[in-house]
Write an enzyme that holds these catalytic residues in place. Structure first.
Site, mmCIF file in Angstrom:
data_model
loop_
_atom_site.group_PDB
_atom_site.id
_atom_site.type_symbol
_atom_site.label_atom_id
_atom_site.label_comp_id
_atom_site.label_asym_id
_atom_site.label_seq_id
_atom_site.Cartn_x
_atom_site.Cartn_y
_atom_site.Cartn_z
ATOM 1 N N LEU A 1 0.840 -1.190 0.000
ATOM 2 C CA LEU A 1 0.000 0.000 0.000
ATOM 3 C C LEU A 1 0.877 1.242 0.000
ATOM 4 O O LEU A 1 1.575 1.512 0.981
ATOM 5 C CB LEU A 1 -0.912 0.020 1.236
ATOM 6 C CG LEU A 1 -2.120 -0.913 1.198
ATOM 7 C CD1 LEU A 1 -1.690 -2.350 1.317
ATOM 8 C CD2 LEU A 1 -3.102 -0.554 2.286
ATOM 9 N N ALA A 2 0.839 1.939 -1.104
ATOM 10 C CA ALA A 2 1.741 3.085 -1.245
ATOM 11 C C ALA A 2 1.050 4.267 -1.894
ATOM 12 O O ALA A 2 1.673 5.074 -2.570
ATOM 13 C CB ALA A 2 2.957 2.672 -2.077
ATOM 14 N N ARG B 1 1.352 13.549 7.471
ATOM 15 C CA ARG B 1 2.127 13.921 8.668
ATOM 16 C C ARG B 1 3.602 14.157 8.367
ATOM 17 O O ARG B 1 4.330 14.692 9.192
ATOM 18 C CB ARG B 1 1.948 12.835 9.750
ATOM 19 C CG ARG B 1 0.554 12.820 10.347
ATOM 20 C CD ARG B 1 0.245 11.530 11.097
ATOM 21 N NE ARG B 1 -0.180 10.434 10.208
ATOM 22 C CZ ARG B 1 -0.542 9.215 10.605
ATOM 23 N NH1 ARG B 1 -0.501 8.925 11.905
ATOM 24 N NH2 ARG B 1 -0.913 8.298 9.753
ATOM 25 N N LYS C 1 5.172 9.836 0.936
ATOM 26 C CA LYS C 1 5.855 9.309 2.128
ATOM 27 C C LYS C 1 6.737 8.103 1.816
ATOM 28 O O LYS C 1 7.886 8.029 2.264
ATOM 29 C CB LYS C 1 4.823 8.944 3.195
ATOM 30 C CG LYS C 1 5.424 8.271 4.406
ATOM 31 C CD LYS C 1 4.426 8.116 5.520
ATOM 32 C CE LYS C 1 3.407 7.047 5.242
ATOM 33 N NZ LYS C 1 2.524 6.854 6.424
ATOM 34 N N LYS D 1 39.331 14.185 -10.664
ATOM 35 C CA LYS D 1 38.014 14.016 -11.271
ATOM 36 C C LYS D 1 38.192 13.227 -12.562
ATOM 37 O O LYS D 1 39.000 13.602 -13.404
ATOM 38 C CB LYS D 1 37.392 15.380 -11.551
ATOM 39 C CG LYS D 1 35.922 15.344 -11.908
ATOM 40 C CD LYS D 1 35.553 15.308 -13.355
ATOM 41 C CE LYS D 1 36.212 16.274 -14.263
ATOM 42 N NZ LYS D 1 35.743 16.217 -15.658
ATOM 43 N N TYR E 1 44.980 19.773 -8.977
ATOM 44 C CA TYR E 1 43.728 19.366 -9.591
ATOM 45 C C TYR E 1 44.048 18.576 -10.851
ATOM 46 O O TYR E 1 44.703 19.085 -11.762
ATOM 47 C CB TYR E 1 42.836 20.568 -9.966
ATOM 48 C CG TYR E 1 41.672 20.129 -10.809
ATOM 49 C CD1 TYR E 1 40.705 19.265 -10.277
ATOM 50 C CD2 TYR E 1 41.547 20.505 -12.142
ATOM 51 C CE1 TYR E 1 39.666 18.802 -11.048
ATOM 52 C CE2 TYR E 1 40.496 20.037 -12.924
ATOM 53 C CZ TYR E 1 39.564 19.186 -12.372
ATOM 54 O OH TYR E 1 38.522 18.702 -13.142
ATOM 55 N N ARG F 1 58.862 28.254 -19.460
ATOM 56 C CA ARG F 1 58.685 29.459 -18.646
ATOM 57 C C ARG F 1 59.734 30.454 -19.115
ATOM 58 O O ARG F 1 60.747 30.070 -19.719
ATOM 59 C CB ARG F 1 58.874 29.129 -17.167
ATOM 60 C CG ARG F 1 60.266 28.648 -16.861
ATOM 61 C CD ARG F 1 60.485 28.310 -15.404
ATOM 62 N NE ARG F 1 61.883 28.019 -15.185
ATOM 63 C CZ ARG F 1 62.338 27.020 -14.455
ATOM 64 N NH1 ARG F 1 61.502 26.181 -13.867
ATOM 65 N NH2 ARG F 1 63.625 26.855 -14.294
HETATM 66 C C1 UD1 Z 1 -2.290 1.784 9.693
HETATM 67 C C2 UD1 Z 1 -3.314 0.826 10.309
HETATM 68 C C3 UD1 Z 1 -3.039 0.697 11.805
HETATM 69 C C4 UD1 Z 1 -1.617 0.177 12.012
HETATM 70 C C5 UD1 Z 1 -0.596 1.072 11.280
HETATM 71 C C6 UD1 Z 1 0.762 0.396 11.316
HETATM 72 C C7 UD1 Z 1 -5.411 1.110 9.064
HETATM 73 C C8 UD1 Z 1 -6.766 1.693 9.055
HETATM 74 N N1 UD1 Z 1 -4.645 1.359 10.121
HETATM 75 O O1 UD1 Z 1 -2.467 3.068 10.264
HETATM 76 O O2 UD1 Z 1 -3.952 -0.216 12.396
HETATM 77 O O3 UD1 Z 1 -1.340 0.125 13.404
HETATM 78 O O4 UD1 Z 1 -0.965 1.270 9.907
HETATM 79 O O5 UD1 Z 1 1.768 1.212 10.808
HETATM 80 O O6 UD1 Z 1 -5.042 0.435 8.134
HETATM 81 N N2 UD1 Z 1 -2.561 3.980 2.004
HETATM 82 C C9 UD1 Z 1 -3.044 3.781 0.726
HETATM 83 N N3 UD1 Z 1 -4.254 4.256 0.395
HETATM 84 C C10 UD1 Z 1 -5.038 4.924 1.278
HETATM 85 C C11 UD1 Z 1 -4.535 5.115 2.593
HETATM 86 C C12 UD1 Z 1 -3.311 4.627 2.919
HETATM 87 O O7 UD1 Z 1 -2.365 3.179 -0.115
HETATM 88 O O8 UD1 Z 1 -6.147 5.334 0.890
HETATM 89 C C13 UD1 Z 1 -1.218 3.455 2.339
HETATM 90 C C14 UD1 Z 1 -0.253 4.516 2.792
HETATM 91 O O9 UD1 Z 1 0.517 5.001 1.695
HETATM 92 C C15 UD1 Z 1 0.618 3.772 3.788
HETATM 93 C C16 UD1 Z 1 -0.267 2.657 4.301
HETATM 94 O O10 UD1 Z 1 -1.355 2.579 3.425
HETATM 95 O O11 UD1 Z 1 1.752 3.197 3.194
HETATM 96 C C17 UD1 Z 1 -0.772 2.934 5.715
HETATM 97 O O12 UD1 Z 1 -1.436 4.186 5.759
HETATM 98 P P1 UD1 Z 1 -1.247 5.159 7.006
HETATM 99 O O13 UD1 Z 1 -2.048 6.382 6.753
HETATM 100 O O14 UD1 Z 1 0.150 5.316 7.350
HETATM 101 O O15 UD1 Z 1 -2.000 4.323 8.153
HETATM 102 P P2 UD1 Z 1 -1.747 4.422 9.718
HETATM 103 O O16 UD1 Z 1 -2.531 5.560 10.242
HETATM 104 O O17 UD1 Z 1 -0.303 4.400 10.007
HETATM 105 MG MG MG Z 2 1.364 4.443 8.888
#
Ligand code: UD1
Ligand code: MG
Length: 450
Positions: free
Chosen positions: A7-8, A14, A21, A347, A362, A436
């Site tokens: 999930l990225a 924050r 991130k 270099k 150099y 020189r």
């Molecule tokens: C999440 C978990 C929490 C856990 C924590 C661990 C949920 C609801 N909560 O919270 O229980 O303790 O991770 O680190 O899952 N992302 C997406 N799409 C979205 C939202 C997020 O791809 O719509 C990805 C973000 O890029 C990230 C990951 O999901 O890599 C987690 O999202 P983040 O917002 O960091 O969740 P936490 O509040 O840390």
């Molecule tokens: Mg997180």
């Protein structure tokens, strides 16, 4: 059979950053690259990366890694919503889905393997990684029926005061039986503080869900802000330094040293204080690096001494001495038993064996043979304002102090350049070159003027 989804897609609000991130750097690699690295002990049939916020940047950064499938989550409506995007891609898939947050960069590959093995052994609907965190603030709390059977996960912001006392946290690393998850994914609701679709809500619906509890909670630290990024860096540094010292490397004042985990150090090497080793750097046996040195993407041989120097994208062969205050960059290659000394910059220059340049030089775009001696203050004038030009210096040649070698120019073997010369034309082997004006002395001149 296992598919992986990272999930990225989140912005990482924050972090207060324009960069997504998961692309923030932790010791030489991005967070998401590190998460991908933790998969090295399993053989997933497919690897998905769910991208959204600046997805172009994320996919471009990961493009060189093979066999990734990018799935777009156009609106970031939560971690559950992110996994919902896989439904069309995994239609009819009968295996497991390993889902990982892209912000858990310290995971070990052994841990992923343990999670998967446990999941398969107990035939769970889902298996999740948990740990007891001394300061669980911000994490989802995991509630269990017995030691390891999970009933639900409640996000920190949705917890009652009593629930917040639970220090068992959700790592954001899950293994799901995909057909079971796929069936309930469309039923996720947004009845929580953030009004998002939470993947963690799937845990409440599925059964049985088992927790794999980790002793080392540091491994599953999630990175949500810069402070956590810095904390993760410290943990990573401790891991790398412990590993190096175990392998026979001496670190003097380890706290003042930083080492990327892509760096390779041979035994009996000594790293002195305030030294920073980055990228694909390799250092051979018995070398002494530092104090006060920075080496990046460079290969240093055995028994090399580097003192207060900066080296990038370069190589230094065995038994050579670099510094104090030398700068090697742009594919500088120094042979063995050489001496590169005070305020010398190289270099894109190749230096043969037993060649010395001890002070104030150099040398750019130059090729030096063996046994050359570069006098103090020798400079290659390699740039005519438009183009860079090469300089060749043959074996055994010596340049006098303050020589300027105007490139392109070729000095043969065993040439001697007189001090203060400006060399603009090629010089054949075995010659002395003086370029020189002659000294003119007018005796009594001062007296006469008066
Ligand atoms: C999440 C978990 C929490 C856990 C924590 C661990 C949920 C609801 N909560 O919270 O229980 O303790 O991770 O680190 O899952 N992302 C997406 N799409 C979205 C939202 C997020 O791809 O719509 C990805 C973000 O890029 C990230 C990951 O999901 O890599 C987690 O999202 P983040 O917002 O960091 O969740 P936490 O509040 O840390
Ligand atoms: Mg997180």
């Amino acid at each position: 059979m296992v598919a992986v989804a990272i999930l990225a897609a989140g912005r990482g609000t924050r972090m207060k950053s324009d960069l997504p991130k998961v692309l923030h750097n932790l010791g030489g690699r991005s967070l998401v690259e590190r998460v991908l690295g933790s998969l090295c002990e399993i053989q997933p049939t497919r690897k998905f990366v769910i991208v959204g916020y600046r997805g172009d940047l994320v996919s471009a950064a990961l493009e060189p890694l093979s066999e990734l499938e990018f799935v777009e989550q156009t609106e970031q409506l939560g971690t559950g919503h992110a996994i919902q995007q896989l439904l069309p891609h995994l239609e009819g898939f009968e295996g497991n889905l390993l889902a990982l947050n892209g912000d858990v960069p310290l995971l070990r590959s052994e841990t992923i393997k343990l999670l998967l093995d446990t999941h398969n052994q107990y035939r769970n609907a889902a298996t999740i990684l948990t740990a007891h965190m001394p300061d669980p603030k911000g994490y989802g709390r995991v509630f269990c029926n017995n030691e390891s059977l999970v009933s639900q996960i409640v996000e920190d912001r949705d917890c009652t005061d009593a629930q917040k006392q639970n220090r068992r946290i959700n790592a954001g690393v899950y293994c799901f039986n995909w057909p079971k998850l796929a069936e309930i994914l469309p039923n996720l609701k947004t009845n929580n503080d953030q009004q998002e679709y939470y993947l963690t809500d799937a845990i409440k619906i599925l059964e049985p869900v088992m927790a794999v509890d980790l002793e080392d909670y540091q491994e599953i630290l999630g990175i949500n802000d810069r402070k956590q990024l810095a904390a993760a860096y410290q943990i990573l540094q401790t891991r790398i330094k412990d590993r190096s010292m175990k392998a026979g490397v001496t670190l003097i004042d380890p706290d003042s040293i930083t080492i990327d985990d892509t760096v390779e150090l041979a035994p009996d090497t000594i790293i002195e204080p305030q030294t920073h080793l980055r990228g694909k750097t390799k250092i051979g046996k018995g070398s002494r690096i530092g104090p006060g040195s920075s080496i990046e993407n460079s290969e240093i041989g055995n028994n090399v001494r580097v003192l207060y120097s900066v080296i990038s994208d370069s190589t230094v062969a065995d038994d050579s001495q670099i510094g104090p205050y030398s700068h090697l960059r742009g594919r500088a290659q120094v042979g063995s038993k050489c001496r590169v000394g005070n305020f010398v910059e190289l270099k894109n220059t190749t230096v043969g064996d037993r060649t010395n340049m001890a002070h104030l030089s150099y040398l750019g775009d130059a090729t030096l043979g063996d046994g050359v001696n570069i006098g103090a203050g020798t400079i290659t004038a390699n740039y005519d304002g438009v183009k860079k030009h090469p300089t060749q210096i043959g074996n055994g040649t010596k340049t006098g102090s303050n020589s300027v070698l105007v490139a392109p120019v070729n000095l043969g073997e065993n040439v001697t350049v007189a001090a203060g010369s400006t060399i603009t034309e090629d010089v054949p082997d075995d010659s002395l070159v003086i370029a020189r004006s002659r000294q003119v002395v007018k005796p009594g001149w001062q007296l006469k003027k008066e």
